[in-house]
Each structure stands twice: as structure tokens, then as C-alpha cells.
Design a protein around this motif. Structure first.
Motif, PDB file in Angstrom:
ATOM      1  N   UNK B  99       0.798  -1.225   0.000  1.00 49.92           N
ATOM      2  CA  UNK B  99       0.000   0.000   0.000  1.00 49.92           C
ATOM      3  C   UNK B  99       0.829   1.272   0.000  1.00 49.92           C
ATOM      4  N   UNK B 100       1.990   1.257   0.681  1.00 49.50           N
ATOM      5  CA  UNK B 100       2.681   2.522   0.929  1.00 49.50           C
ATOM      6  C   UNK B 100       4.107   2.573   0.418  1.00 49.50           C
ATOM      7  N   UNK B 101       4.532   1.563  -0.347  1.00 41.85           N
ATOM      8  CA  UNK B 101       5.907   1.541  -0.828  1.00 41.85           C
ATOM      9  C   UNK B 101       6.179   2.763  -1.718  1.00 41.85           C
ATOM     10  N   UNK B 102       7.299   3.465  -1.508  1.00 42.51           N
ATOM     11  CA  UNK B 102       7.606   4.614  -2.365  1.00 42.51           C
ATOM     12  C   UNK B 102       7.616   4.189  -3.830  1.00 42.51           C
ATOM     13  N   UNK B 103       7.004   4.994  -4.657  1.00 38.76           N
ATOM     14  CA  UNK B 103       6.870   4.760  -6.104  1.00 38.76           C
ATOM     15  C   UNK B 103       6.085   3.507  -6.442  1.00 38.76           C
ATOM     16  N   UNK B 104       5.416   2.955  -5.423  1.00 42.11           N
ATOM     17  CA  UNK B 104       4.534   1.816  -5.649  1.00 42.11           C
ATOM     18  C   UNK B 104       5.230   0.629  -6.308  1.00 42.11           C
ATOM     19  N   UNK B 108       3.466  -2.732  -8.281  1.00 45.55           N
ATOM     20  CA  UNK B 108       3.677  -2.744  -9.724  1.00 45.55           C
ATOM     21  C   UNK B 108       4.400  -4.023 -10.170  1.00 45.55           C
ATOM     22  N   UNK B 112       2.699  -7.743 -12.289  1.00 52.43           N
ATOM     23  CA  UNK B 112       3.113  -8.213 -13.620  1.00 52.43           C
ATOM     24  C   UNK B 112       2.711  -9.667 -13.804  1.00 52.43           C
ATOM     25  N   UNK B 113       2.331 -10.009 -15.021  1.00 50.12           N
ATOM     26  CA  UNK B 113       1.758 -11.333 -15.270  1.00 50.12           C
ATOM     27  C   UNK B 113       2.601 -12.496 -14.735  1.00 50.12           C
ATOM     28  N   UNK B 316      -5.712  -7.959 -14.031  1.00 50.51           N
ATOM     29  CA  UNK B 316      -5.878  -6.505 -13.995  1.00 50.51           C
ATOM     30  C   UNK B 316      -4.610  -5.873 -13.437  1.00 50.51           C
ATOM     31  N   UNK B 317      -4.166  -4.818 -14.052  1.00 50.57           N
ATOM     32  CA  UNK B 317      -2.993  -4.094 -13.561  1.00 50.57           C
ATOM     33  C   UNK B 317      -3.408  -3.089 -12.481  1.00 50.57           C
ATOM     34  N   UNK B 320      -2.655   2.860 -10.570  1.00 50.03           N
ATOM     35  CA  UNK B 320      -1.604   3.853 -10.740  1.00 50.03           C
ATOM     36  C   UNK B 320      -0.809   3.596 -12.018  1.00 50.03           C
ATOM     37  N   UNK B 321      -0.600   2.318 -12.309  1.00 47.84           N
ATOM     38  CA  UNK B 321       0.165   1.990 -13.496  1.00 47.84           C
ATOM     39  C   UNK B 321      -0.593   2.370 -14.762  1.00 47.84           C
ATOM     40  N   UNK B 322      -1.942   2.322 -14.638  1.00 49.45           N
ATOM     41  CA  UNK B 322      -2.757   2.526 -15.824  1.00 49.45           C
ATOM     42  C   UNK B 322      -2.868   3.991 -16.218  1.00 49.45           C
TER      43      UNK B 322
END
Lengths: 325, 325, 325
Positions: B99-104, B108, B112-113, B316-317, B320-322
Motif C-alpha cells: 500500500x505505501x511503498x515509495x513509487x509503488x 507494480x 506483472x503477469x 488486472x494491472x 496507478x500503473x494505468x
């Protein structure tokens, strides 16, 4: 620390406090303040007319909610508080007097500032005993588990607030968008801090004697409560610490939203393989997010008045008393 | 059956699987997939900003919901999972990073698949262990009761889904028109089937050795999950069986609605004595049915998207990435 | 009292009744009436088509709700009723026949007045046994606590009604504005009275032998139920007593609203010191009261039809049977 206590002659005082009996005077103050808090809930007076039984049951949850909740959490009978006939009788008499006393004498008197101040102060004292009771009870069952001790101490001390959703259900009120975990009120916060401190003391991480900690914590809660009643403020004394913790720990992702760094681009580029499927899913979930679910942003902000009304309505008079103004 | 296993050299494999330790890698995979499932719930990101504590509590219910639910059902302390400090610490770290990792970064990457595929597969492996643990625990307390074993095995394996209404309440969301009993999702179904199989094995109705069943069930769940992620489909492999059972057992009354047989007339003729009173009551109840209550027909159909989002959102990604697409 | 029983040759009768076995015929009647009560709930038939499992679970809560609730209250496994395979099997067969029997034969027959009368009478007999079972069970755990005995006896006898909010949730229905504590239905009331009587008998406050009380209470409930079915009325036989108690005990404050005595003025005059702060708070809370919360006045009145439908719908025929009228 011991020296400081000795120097200030506080050792005897803390011993005296630790040997203080809660029954009957402090318990009575707790029941009066709790039942008055229920009466000041919107809609509670209507319920007391419609169904005295639901009103009584709600009052008992306000008075013994902590015992019920910690009982459930430790798989002990939640019906156990009913077995303590004297406490139930005392709480029931107070419930009756606060809600149905002829000419509303009892509520009008107890709502006066000086009485309210004394009663609320005494109620805060019972908090120390309840939190300590919960921590000790959990320590017997789960020797070394700090988290269980904190959870049970917290539940015992702030049970009425934590189960408020289900207490409201008894009165036919349902406010799913608000609870004490989403937006903690001051009493819930101060109880959590107390539970952490007593659990640390119990496991000897905190180099303090139990009766000293009891004195410090009790003085802190009573002084704070009195200050809040007298100044009519509801600003938490922890606001600045909370804000600092929040900014340090929980803003990683928010700050990321501002940044447009290289690492992010890399993250996206890796994701291109399954981009097409994602777009479809995204749109659907975005639609759901917009219409289907209730994002609790505004209700949570809007509830602060309600939570204030519940436990911090010390500077509010009765509805009936106000009609004559 | 034994011969077949011997022939295929699967006996050693199943023994090896049965001796596999879930801690720490498989447990970690379970926590990551569970917390990611929470994060992909509509509104969850807002809650993580508003109240990190409610978000943490929700995450713990996603991770340990099965243990909490089966604890309540067996009258064992629901607070018990908190006593396992290592697991809670591990799950909390993963909650924080997702939830809170810097830069997510963490979310992310895990979204990934290839990573999602591996993590989801590992999570499915933990399901076998959880269902078996529940069945065994119930077997100790209730020797011969097949139903209790199935119930506890199911609750342990699919607890997060079964208590979803109350988990949502923690986040201020309340969707009474949908639950896992009204419309089961794929994970709930596959866990129920597993609970039935392991309970039958435990009571020796199923002529299979435990480690063989563990291998078969694990392979089935992992293969199915991988297939569902890779093809992006959410069609249940049980659809045709379910449909057949439904048509055989539960359509007696519907077919009756079409028939206008002699037996029905007889039933009515006997009822003429108290016809007049009934008509009045009927109209009233019909009116109630039309306006007063919420018939959960359309919401249930409408919820499938939500339930899919919960546990099958592997393709689903992140939101934020989207944004950069 | 003993003499009166002797005189009327009722002693043997009451002994005979006390030795009557509930299994299987009376239990079956209880299951049939309970499942039919579920089927007559608005929306229940739709649920039975959509999700037979949710329908089955709801039926089990109607049949075994008392055992589940009293189990939770005494910290005994709520899953325990599942361990009694014979009862569950019997109740499941009845559930299946009532909901899915071809041509709806079973429901149509059981809904006929003579059958309904006999079945409802037999169900009332099981109430006596359930209340007594609950009181006895509580007496073993909590020797002298009258309140615990009443609570457990009541929960065991009227559990299905008391947990109705959560039973409805299983079917996707949520009616927070109504519950059995806010507006008790007749079965809940008569069970409460029974629990009080049996608890007083158990603690020897009531100078009656157990089998005599069983006879009196059973005759009272059966006669009352039969009268209500035959006359189609739902007026409680306790209405006048309730009204008298209500007027005596719970109208102190209402009568005060009419009075404008000197004492009230004094109460206000003392309050003038903190008048200004109060006015602000008052207006805010008044606003909240008007808009924000759901005062359960009208819904509670409106629900009576629903509660009637639940347990007193003996004079209503089936929806399917009515279509031909």
C-alpha cells in the motif's frame, strides 16, 4: 524514575490509587456518563419511548460493551456480565433514572457543568482499571503475545465505541460508512495508547512499576478530559504526533503520484505485454468505483460531529432543558 | 489407484508435497495475493489514505479471515491469529509494502503477469493445507460429524470470502444484497469441494490416501487458477455439473408453474373454506413483496463483476500503473 | 396448588407431558412450520431459485437459530447443531420438500387450515422444551444468576426471531430499522415470559413443580396460538398488561413535557452559566437529528405487517395456490 517518584512523595499516592476500589462510586460514575452519552445520541429518546427494552439493552452495551467485546475475542461467554447482578442492577437503576425520572431531574442535574466534570473525571479513572484488567486477562491466556494483550486491553477499555455499529443496530440505526476504526475518537485513541503502555509494562519492556504507570496514565486521562470539557474543544492532544507519523510512514504512494520518475516508466514498459486486456478491465472497474460502491470519503468527514456527540458531549445540556430558552 | 500412483512414480512426489512447509514462502505468497486483492477492491485506496489502521485491519482479515471464522465457529478465541507474531509481522510488512511503498514498486512488480501467475499458484497450494487443517481440527472435536468437518474446512480455506460483508464494514462499505452464499465465487466453490473431499477421506468414505488426495487437489487448483489467469476467463469449470444438479433437484416447483394438473385443482378445492380471509392477506403480502423488500435478483447478477474483481482480478494491472496509458 | 392439580387429576397428565419425547414428531412439526415461515417471507422464493444453498442455510437458521444463538452467548461452538446429523437431515428433507417438491404438494397440504393448526400447536409444545433446556443449561454454568438463565432460555426459545437481521443478510435482505428488540412479536414475548417463569421455578422463587409449570405454560401457548390462527387476529393477549406497565414506569418524562413546574425552572436557572455554548451545540445536534439519522418511528410501525407475516402467517395460503383464484 523511582527516585523522582520518591522525591515527590508520589509513591504512597500511586500505591493508594492502585488499591482504590472501583465499586461502587467510580462504577456508578461510569454508568451515569455512559447512559447520558447514549441519551445524547440522535434518535435515542424516541427509542426510549418506543421500546424501553431496546433502550435498556443499548444502555447495557454502552456500560458493559468492553466486557462483552473482550469476552467474545477470548471465546468467553459474552453473557457473563449479566451474571454480575449487582452491577447490572446498579446500571439498570441509573438507566431508568436518566431516561424516565419524573421531571427529568436526574439528567438535568448530572448535565450541569460541575457534576459532569466530576463524573467524567471518575469515568476516566475506571478506564485505567479496565485497560489493565484486559491486559492482565490476556497475559494469563497468551503469555508473551504483546499484540493480543494490546487488543484485549483496548477492547476492554473502549468496547462501547468499537461495537458502536452493532449497538446502533439494536436501536434500528445503521451507519455502515462510519466506525471507530475508520476514524478514531479521542477516547478510543487514548485507550489504545493505554493498552500499548500497560502491555509493554506487563512484558517488562517499559521500565516502570505498575502502580506508577497507573498513576501517570490516570492523571493524564483525567487532566485531558477535564481540559476538553472546560475549554469545549475536541482537538486531540495527539494530533501533531499522528500527523508526523502519517507523513513519515503512509505518504509513500501519494508522493509517488507527484513524481514522474524513471522507475515508474520502467514499471509501465514491463507491463505492455498485457496492456490490451487491462484497458477493458480498467474501464469496468473505474465505472464500478464511480457509481457502484460507496467511497467513504465525505461521510467520514461528516461523522466527526456524531462521534463528538457520543463521548465528548460534556458541554451540551439536555434537549428538554433547552426548550425553555 | 495405488497402482496408478506407483506406475507414474507419483508416490514420492505426493509424499514430498505433503511434507512441504508453508512457512515462509507459500505463506508470503498468500499474504501478497490477499493484500493485492484488497487493494483492487473499489474504494480500498481511499481507505488506505484516510485510515491506515482500518486498512491494516482489513488486510489482516483478508490474510487470516479463515482462521478467525473457523475459530468463532469452534468457540476458540478469534484473537488467536494475533498470537502468532511472526505471521502477523510478515503480513503487516507485506501490507505496508503493497500500500505505501515509495513509487509503488512492490505492487507494480507483483502485478506483472509472470509474478502474479507464480504467486497465485503458490497461494492455491496454501489452500490445500488450510482446508486439511480445518478438517483435521474439526475431526478432533467432533469425531464422526461429516458436516462439521466440511463446514470448518470450508471456513478455514475460504474464510476471507465468507466474512466479506463484515470485512467491508471495517472499510465503511456495506453491500447487504451480495454475499458468498447467495452467489459463490470460484475460490469459495473450489474450497467447498476440497472440504467435502478431505472430510470424506478423513472418515474413510473416500478410498484414497491423504497425501495422494493432497497432490490431486493441489494440482487441480493450481492448474485451474493458472488457466484462468492466462486466458483471462472466469468461467467456472463446475458450471455444467452445477447446471445439471440444479435442473435435477431444484426445478420441481418451476415445472409445476407450467403444469396445470388435476392434483393442483384438488389442492385448491380443499382450500376454499378459508378463501376469503386469504385474499385480503395475499394482497397485502403481494404489495409488500413488490415495494417493501429488496428482492436480490438484479443486484446478485450485478455483483458478479465485483466478486470477480476480488479474487480473480489476476489479469488486472494497478490503477496507478494505468494512468500513464 | 398441588391440591388443585390432584383434584383435577392433572398430576399424571403433567408427568406424562414432561416425559414426552420431542423427537421425531414434534421436532418435525417445528421444522415444517419454521421452513414454511421462511417461505412466506417476501423474496424467499426468489432466493430459493437463485441460490438453493443460501436458502438451505436460511432454513437451518430458522430451525436451529435458538441453539446457535444460545451457543454463541455461552461461548459454545455455534457449529454444534451441525453435529446432530439426524436433526439436520430431517430439517434438510423438510426444507427440500417445502421449497422444491414437484407440484408443490407438501407446502399446499401443510398450508391447509387443519394441518396448519395441528403443526403450529405441536411447534408451540417444542417451545416449552427449548426454553426449559436453555434455562437448565444456564443454571449449570451460572448457578444463581437469574438474568443469565432468562437470557439463555429466551435465546434458545426465540433464537430464530432474535437473529432475524443476520438471517435476512444471508438472503441478501437488510432491514436495520426493524428488529425483535425494538418491536417484539408475539412468539418472542411469550418465550420471554416462559423464560422468566422457568428461571423463577429453577431458583425456587416460584412455588410450583417443574412438570406442573410445563403443563400450564404449554397449554397456554397452544391455546393462544390456536385462537390466533382460528380468529385470524394478531392482538397480543398481553397488550393490556404491557400498556399498564408502560404507563406506570416509562412515562415519567412524557408527563414532564406537559408540566411546567417550579422544579424545572430551577433546573434551567442553574444551567444559565453555560447557556451560550450550549445553544450552538443544540442547533447542530437538532439538525443532525432531523436529517442525518434515521429515527425509527415510522418504519417500526410499518414493520408489524412483516413480523406478522413471519411467525403468525397461519391464515395465509401459498402464493402458488392463490394464482388460480
Amino acid at each position: 524514575m523511582m527516585d523522582l517518584f520518591g522525591l515527590l512523595h508520589l509513591d504512597e499516592l500511586s500505591h493508594g490509587l492502585a488499591n482504590l476500589s472501583m465499586f461502587p462510586y467510580f462504577d456508578m460514575a461510569h454508568y451515569i456518563v455512559s447512559v447520558m452519552a447514549l441519551r445524547e445520541q440522535p434518535g435515542a429518546l424516541e427509542v426510549s419511548r418506543l421500546s424501553p427494552f431496546a433502550c435498556w439493552f443499548s444502555s447495557m452495551l454502552f456500560c458493559f460493551g468492553g466486557a462483552v467485546l473482550s469476552g467474545i475475542m477470548l471465546a468467553e461467554p459474552p453473557v457473563a456480565p449479566l451474571a454480575n447482578s449487582t452491577s447490572i442492577l446498579l446500571a439498570s437503576i441509573i438507566w431508568y433514572l436518566v431516561f424516565y425520572c419524573p421531571m427529568d431531574l436526574v439528567y438535568c442535574s448530572a448535565a450541569l457543568l460541575p457534576f459532569r466534570l466530576v463524573l467524567s473525571g471518575m469515568k476516566e479513572v475506571t478506564r485505567t482499571w479496565k485497560v489493565l484488567g484486559g491486559v492482565t486477562q490476556a497475559h494469563i491466556k497468551y503469555k508473551d503475545s504483546l499484540l493480543v494483550m494490546i487488543a484485549i486491553g483496548w477492547a476492554r477499555g473502549a468496547g462501547g465505541g468499537l461495537i458502536s455499529n452493532f449497538e446502533q443496530l439494536v436501536r434500528g440505526v445503521w451507519k455502515p460508512e462510519t466506525n471507530e476504526l475508520l476514524k478514531m475518537s479521542y477516547p478510543t485513541k487514548v485507550t489504545l495508547i493505554g493498552a500499548v503502555l500497560f502491555a509493554l509494562q506487563q512484558t517488562h519492556y517499559l521500565p516502570l512499576q505498575k502502580h506508577h504507570l497507573m498513576l501517570i496514565y490516570t492523571v493524564f486521562t483525567v487532566v485531558n478530559k477535564s481540559r476538553m470539557i472546560l475549554t469545549g474543544t475536541s482537538t486531540s492532544p495527539f494530533a501533531s504526533i499522528e500527523s508526523a507519523i502519517y507523513k513519515t510512514l503512509f505518504s509513500g504512494y501519494s508522493s509517488y503520484a507527484v513524481l514522474t520518475g524513471d522507475i515508474k516508466k520502467a514499471c509501465i514498459d514491463n507491463g505492455t505485454t498485457n496492456r490490451t486486456t487491462l484497458n477493458a478491465t480498467t474501464k469496468e472497474s473505474r465505472k464500478n468505483g464511480a457509481a457502484g460502491n460507496r467511497i467513504p470519503v465525505s461521510p467520514v468527514n461528516g461523522q466527526s460531529g456524531l462521534l463528538k456527540a457520543k463521548e465528548e458531549s460534556e458541554n451540551a445540556e439536555t434537549t428538554s432543558c433547552k426548550k425553555t430558552n
